[in-house]
Design a protein around this motif. Structure first.
Motif, short mmCIF file in Angstrom:
data_model
loop_
_atom_site.label_atom_id
_atom_site.label_comp_id
_atom_site.label_asym_id
_atom_site.label_seq_id
_atom_site.Cartn_x
_atom_site.Cartn_y
_atom_site.Cartn_z
N ALA A 136 64.53 -6.23 32.40
CA ALA A 136 63.20 -5.80 31.96
C ALA A 136 63.28 -5.01 30.66
O ALA A 136 62.45 -5.19 29.75
N SER A 137 64.28 -4.14 30.56
CA SER A 137 64.45 -3.33 29.35
C SER A 137 64.76 -4.20 28.14
O SER A 137 64.18 -4.03 27.06
N VAL A 194 69.20 -13.24 28.00
CA VAL A 194 67.78 -12.94 28.25
C VAL A 194 66.92 -13.57 27.16
O VAL A 194 65.89 -14.19 27.44
N ASP A 195 67.36 -13.46 25.91
CA ASP A 195 66.59 -13.94 24.77
C ASP A 195 66.31 -15.44 24.88
O ASP A 195 65.17 -15.89 24.68
N ARG A 246 62.38 -4.90 24.79
CA ARG A 246 62.87 -4.63 23.44
C ARG A 246 62.79 -5.89 22.57
O ARG A 246 62.39 -5.82 21.40
N LEU A 247 63.14 -7.06 23.13
CA LEU A 247 63.10 -8.30 22.36
C LEU A 247 61.67 -8.68 21.98
O LEU A 247 61.41 -9.17 20.88
#
Length: 204
Positions: free
Chosen positions: A196-197, A172-173, A201-202
């Motif tokens: 999405a979570s 995701v990052d 958070r990132l």
């Protein structure tokens, strides 16, 4: 353009090499730092510009260095050779066919080739192809998936869960790399909720 919006319009051209890409190269900064000499500079700001320089230094085999989703066509005007490649999983579409008047046609859309080719083929994921003006073709598999990772290493469930979480977070990052606004498509299911979570958070 997603990265290098102002100067990253395609085709990218350098030293008589012309490149057209569909996709993103997530590790382009790392490749500039570790695989290329100081003489190469990202002029356009595009993540895809690194492809040209890697080709110049390493030849077609550089494709295995790329971490990303991509399909591209590179024409080397210095040698009259063409390089075509598609990412290991085949996220971006790519088709090719033999033109009725001779030669090879390549497109990311099937409909572009139907009327001009005798037959059309899906370009296999994890392959690259080179050919010259005489249509001498070299088709190379550069990536073979290893689906038996968990079985070979006999990992515990706890360790596998940790590795899965780490890999998903990193995945995701690296996809948050862009110079334009982005969003998350949230259906409410487990997959999109996790993405999405992690994104939320990132970004914090």
């Amino acid at each position: 353009s997603i990265v290098g919006v102002e100067k990253g319009s395609q085709p990218l051209i350098h030293d008589n090499i012309v490149l057209s890409v569909n996709g993103e190269i997530y590790n382009h900064r790392e490749l500039f730092e570790t695989k290329l000499d100081d003489k190469y500079e990202n002029i356009s700001g595009s993540d895809c510009e690194v492809i040209i320089y890697l080709y110049k230094k390493y030849g077609p085999g550089f494709v295995k260095m790329l971490d990303g989703i991509f399909s591209f066509v590179l024409y080397d005007g210095n040698t009259n050779k063409v390089l075509i490649a598609r990412d290991p999983i085949g996220v971006t579409p790519l088709y090719y066919g033999y033109l009725k008047q001779g030669g090879i046609g390549v497109s990311s859309e099937l409909k572009a080739l139907h009327d001009v080719c005798n037959n059309v083929h899906v370009f296999n994921p994890g392959f690259y192809m080179t050919f010259d003006t005489e249509l001498r073709i070299d088709n190379v598999r550069y990536y073979t998936p290893n689906w038996s990772y968990a079985l070979i290493n006999n990992n515990s469930e706890e360790l596998l869960c940790y590795k899965l979480r780490d890999m998903l977070t990193k995945s995701v990052d690296k996809r948050l790399m862009c110079d334009v606004p982005f969003g998350v498509l949230l259906s409410g299911g487990l997959d999109s909720s996790l993405v999405a979570s992690i994104t939320s958070r990132l970004l914090k």
